[in-house]
Design a protein around this motif. Structure first.
Motif: not given
Length: 180
Positions: A6-13, A39-46, A48-55
């Motif tokens: 869900l966090r990955t998809m929000v970032f990709a959108v 969309f898939w490029m952004a989702a694939c990039a996001a 791996p880093v969507a597992g925890r809180e990011r600053t």
């Protein structure tokens, strides 16, 4: 895993909306195939880093790099053929090589979006922490306040009233001052 997706998809959108919106606002067009690929490029990039809180320090470089990649993807898909892409790049007509105005617009939009996403991250994780504390308070049994082996408890000492030397009591109604 569903939360990470869900966090990955929000970032990709958000990233796709920023990139496509800026590209269309700048006078370009975006094809449907380029949107799906972006969309898939952004989702694939996001992912791996969507597992925890990011600053903002982690979000800004990722968003900036993706905006550069999306700019190149949209410019190549807009050109139609490699010959047209080279012509756009050589003549500087908004093709692969961005002009100063486009760089400033992309930079500001990327910075503001990164700050917005970082604030959303902080709020989301604060909410999840509060919900976890409340859920634990509901699920865990309360801790007994008295120990199991309560021995003899000493009585507190009896308090005596003491007259203090420096206390001036001014209780009661104000005194009437008579003048004659």
């Amino acid at each position: 895993m569903p939360f990470r997706l869900l966090r990955t998809m929000v970032f990709a959108v958000v990233c796709l909306g920023l990139g496509a919106g800026a590209h269309v606002f700048g006078g370009g067009t975006v094809s449907g195939d380029a949107m799906v690929a972006a969309f898939w490029m952004a989702a694939c990039a996001a992912f791996p880093v969507a597992g925890r809180e990011r600053t903002v320090h982690a979000i800004l470089p990722l968003l900036g790099g993706l905006q550069l990649a999306l700019h190149l993807l949209f410019s190549l898909s807009h050109a139609g053929s490699p010959g047209q892409a080279v012509a756009h790049a050589v003549h500087g007509s908004g093709g692969l090589v961005p002009d100063l105005g486009m760089l400033v617009a992309h930079s500001w939009a990327t910075l503001l979006t990164a700050l917005w996403l970082a604030r959303g991250e902080a709020l989301l994780w604060a909410l999840l922490r509060r919900l976890a504390v409340r859920l634990l308070a509901v699920l865990l049994p309360p801790v007994p306040e008295t120990p199991f082996f309560a021995g003899a408890v000493a009585e507190p000492p009896v308090l005596r009233s003491a007259v203090l030397r420096h206390v001036l009591s001014r209780r009661g109604p104000p005194m009437v001052v008579e003048t004659s």
